[in-house]
Design an enzyme around this catalytic site. Structure first.
Site, PDB file in Angstrom:
ATOM      1  N   LYS A 115       0.859  -1.179   0.000  1.00 35.59           N
ATOM      2  CA  LYS A 115       0.000   0.000   0.000  1.00 35.59           C
ATOM      3  C   LYS A 115       0.887   1.218   0.000  1.00 35.59           C
ATOM      4  O   LYS A 115       2.019   1.184   0.497  1.00 35.59           O
ATOM      5  CB  LYS A 115      -0.892  -0.009   1.245  1.00 35.59           C
ATOM      6  CG  LYS A 115      -2.077   0.901   1.150  1.00 35.59           C
ATOM      7  CD  LYS A 115      -3.032   0.417   0.106  1.00 35.59           C
ATOM      8  CE  LYS A 115      -4.397   1.052   0.300  1.00 35.59           C
ATOM      9  NZ  LYS A 115      -5.364   0.507  -0.646  1.00 35.59           N
ATOM     10  N   ASP A 154      -6.305   4.256  -5.528  1.00 35.25           N
ATOM     11  CA  ASP A 154      -7.024   4.155  -4.267  1.00 35.25           C
ATOM     12  C   ASP A 154      -7.655   5.520  -4.019  1.00 35.25           C
ATOM     13  O   ASP A 154      -7.890   6.269  -4.963  1.00 35.25           O
ATOM     14  CB  ASP A 154      -6.061   3.732  -3.146  1.00 35.25           C
ATOM     15  CG  ASP A 154      -6.759   3.335  -1.858  1.00 35.25           C
ATOM     16  OD1 ASP A 154      -7.813   2.677  -1.923  1.00 35.25           O
ATOM     17  OD2 ASP A 154      -6.262   3.696  -0.779  1.00 35.25           O
TER      18      ASP A 154
END
Length: 195
Positions: free
Chosen positions: A114, A154
């Protein structure tokens, strides 16, 4: 089943502490070996970068970015990059760990990763976002690639952000690459596509 008291409020407000609490509860139920527990609760790599970028008015601002590769044991890392003023390393670490565990549970051959950049996209121009994205990519580029770590959009990032990342990566590597890992097989990537 015996219900236990809820974790302290700090553990619920801090994404990493919340993830760790839930992981430990699951590890207890599964009676995981202490060694495996340590491996699964520790990130492989946590990268913090400082990104100088020139704003449209000529000022230079320094933004902070993160990329956490929680585990690459099952394959290249996979996970989104978010742009938000409240991104924290603990948040990125928790999201990378959750991605590892999600991929493992459904048997997708990816690890968890991430990324995030502390910025407010609502007040930045498209040109400022491009400069931040390209500089962030250049800073973490040695850790990206179809066999290492495949970023995705995202929160507050989109296809344009991914195009800037791919273009920056491709310019530096002197060849164009796509986000699809060569480790994927038709049996593994069919889970990611609608039937």
């Amino acid at each position: 089943m015996i219900l236990e008291a809820r974790p302290p409020m700090e553990q619920e407000l801090n994404p990493w502490l919340a993830a760790e609490t839930r992981f430990n509860a699951a590890a207890d139920l599964l009676k995981l070996d202490d060694g495996i527990r340590k491996v699964l609760s520790t990130s492989t790599r946590e990268i913090t970068v400082h990104i100088p970028a020139q704003l449209d008015d000529g000022r230079i601002e320094v933004f902070t970015g993160y990329r956490v590769q929680h585990s690459l044991a099952r394959g290249p890392g996979k996970g989104g990059i978010r742009f938000a003023p409240d991104v924290t390393l603990d948040e990125v670490r928790a999201l990378a760990a959750w991605m590892t565990w999600k991929c493992a549970v459904v048997n997708i051959p990816f690890g968890g990763a991430k990324g995030g950049v502390i910025c407010d996209p609502r007040v930045l121009s498209k040109f400022e976002l491009e400069r931040i994205t390209r500089r962030y990519t250049a800073e973490i580029m040695d850790f990206l690639g179809p066999e290492k770590d495949v970023p995705a959009p995202d929160m507050n990032t989109d296809a344009q952000t991914m195009a800037w990342i791919m273009d920056t990566y491709s310019m530096h590597k002197r060849h164009t690459v796509t986000g699809r890992s060569h480790r994927q097989t038709p049996q593994s990537w069919r889970f990611a596509r609608p039937p």
